[in-house]
Design an enzyme around this catalytic site. Structure first.
Site, PDB file in Angstrom:
ATOM      1  N   GLU A 189      29.210  34.107  43.876  1.00 30.62           N
ATOM      2  CA  GLU A 189      28.322  35.158  43.369  1.00 30.62           C
ATOM      3  C   GLU A 189      26.922  34.639  43.051  1.00 30.62           C
ATOM      4  O   GLU A 189      25.975  35.426  42.978  1.00 30.62           O
ATOM      5  CB  GLU A 189      28.953  35.826  42.134  1.00 30.62           C
ATOM      6  N   ASP A 246      36.653  45.649  46.731  1.00 27.76           N
ATOM      7  CA  ASP A 246      38.016  46.147  46.986  1.00 27.76           C
ATOM      8  C   ASP A 246      38.200  47.442  46.198  1.00 27.76           C
ATOM      9  O   ASP A 246      37.342  47.813  45.400  1.00 27.76           O
ATOM     10  CB  ASP A 246      39.059  45.111  46.542  1.00 27.76           C
TER      11      ASP A 246
HETATM   12  N1  SAH Z   1      40.290  34.884  44.618  1.00 25.63           N
HETATM   13  C1  SAH Z   1      39.892  34.281  43.366  1.00 25.63           C
HETATM   14  C2  SAH Z   1      40.218  35.144  42.171  1.00 25.63           C
HETATM   15  C3  SAH Z   1      39.348  36.381  42.112  1.00 25.63           C
HETATM   16  S1  SAH Z   1      39.546  37.266  40.633  1.00 25.63           S
HETATM   17  C4  SAH Z   1      40.602  32.933  43.231  1.00 25.63           C
HETATM   18  O1  SAH Z   1      41.665  32.752  43.794  1.00 25.63           O
HETATM   19  O2  SAH Z   1      40.057  32.056  42.559  1.00 25.63           O
HETATM   20  C5  SAH Z   1      38.448  38.598  40.934  1.00 25.63           C
HETATM   21  C6  SAH Z   1      36.984  38.387  40.577  1.00 25.63           C
HETATM   22  O3  SAH Z   1      36.204  39.423  41.121  1.00 25.63           O
HETATM   23  C7  SAH Z   1      36.703  38.454  39.086  1.00 25.63           C
HETATM   24  O4  SAH Z   1      35.609  37.640  38.757  1.00 25.63           O
HETATM   25  C8  SAH Z   1      36.403  39.949  38.835  1.00 25.63           C
HETATM   26  O5  SAH Z   1      35.320  40.143  37.967  1.00 25.63           O
HETATM   27  C9  SAH Z   1      36.063  40.530  40.193  1.00 25.63           C
HETATM   28  N2  SAH Z   1      36.951  41.583  40.721  1.00 25.63           N
HETATM   29  C10 SAH Z   1      36.829  42.103  41.964  1.00 25.63           C
HETATM   30  N3  SAH Z   1      37.801  43.011  42.203  1.00 25.63           N
HETATM   31  C11 SAH Z   1      38.561  43.089  41.083  1.00 25.63           C
HETATM   32  C12 SAH Z   1      39.726  43.827  40.744  1.00 25.63           C
HETATM   33  N4  SAH Z   1      40.325  44.639  41.613  1.00 25.63           N
HETATM   34  N5  SAH Z   1      40.259  43.665  39.505  1.00 25.63           N
HETATM   35  C13 SAH Z   1      39.687  42.818  38.618  1.00 25.63           C
HETATM   36  N6  SAH Z   1      38.577  42.075  38.902  1.00 25.63           N
HETATM   37  C14 SAH Z   1      38.014  42.185  40.124  1.00 25.63           C
END
Ligand code: SAH
Length: 229
Positions: A12, A196
């Protein structure tokens, strides 16, 4: 002017570091803060790591240690409102912590005594954001963001967030950054591009669109910085 820009994940803030190119770094609490000199001002950029705890520590460090006078958040989120499609950019009007629950004592969901369910973003920064969107011909949607320490990927939970908090999008850091800024009286605004739809496919969609959506948000935040300075 000293501006802080926070993302949750490396992806980001990378687009912003690519834009500004030249920076020095500071390491505090196992976190790197990138310092940029721009238009006679300072910008500090950092990714906090995921979640409300990390992001509130980063915001607090930006404010107390680096003296940031405004905080902008740039990142991605899950869309709850049908009007928010993958790739759309949104500005948070207010945010809540959806995983706060002391309803056992008769309090509303999301409520902490001596605090409030919603934290409002700064109206002056939001006005600038609307003007930037107009000037740049960018569609900037607006809505309520629910933050919590959970990746939402479930239709029932999605519905629950909409019903209980009227939330339009869900993520994991906005409300905690907002809370830190609110308590230290620092104007803040939160930009999120949708990665998403917080449904059963959210993990796959997130992986596919993280980079592109993160760029959409970061590019807008760069325009915001130019409009502020
Ligand atoms: N793929 C990453 C984890 C991502 S967590 C890993 O394995 O390290 C999701 C991140 O994107 C968080 O920072 C949150 O703020 C945002 N985000 C995007 N979609 C989200 C969702 N459906 N629910 C919660 N947070 C979401």
């Amino acid at each position: 002017m000293i501006i802080g820009i926070i993302g949750a994940m490396r992806e980001e803030i990378t687009p912003l570091l690519d834009i500004f190119k030249q920076y020095t770094t500071h390491q505090i609490s196992n976190n790197i803060f990138y310092e940029i000199t721009y238009k006679n001002s300072k910008i500090f950029i950092a990714y906090s790591k995921i979640g409300k705890v990390h992001s509130s520590i980063t915001a607090t460090t930006m404010i107390l240690h680096f003296g940031c006078q405004k905080i902008l958040f740039s990142g991605v989120a899950g869309g709850l409102n049908q009007n928010l499609k993958v790739g759309d950019l949104m500005l948070a009007t207010k945010l809540c912590q959806h995983d706060v629950d002391i309803t056992a004592f008769g309090h509303p969901l999301g409520f902490i005594p001596e605090s409030s369910v919603y934290i409002h973003t700064d109206e002056r920064l939001n006005t600038i954001a609307r003007e930037v969107a107009k000037d740049q011909n960018i569609i900037l949607k607006e809505g309520i963001i629910a933050s919590g320490d959970q990746f939402i990927h479930n239709q029932d939970k999605k519905q629950w967030l909409i019903e209980n908090f009227q939330a339009d999008a869900v993520e994991m850091e906005g409300a905690s950054v907002g809370m830190a800024c609110h308590l230290f009286n620092i104007p803040f605004c939160i930009f999120r591009s949708i990665s998403d739809s917080a449904d059963g496919n959210a993990d796959i969609s997130f992986d596919e669109f993280l980079e592109k959506s993160a760029k959409t948000s970061a590019n807008f935040v760069k325009h915001m910085v130019d409009a502020i300075l």
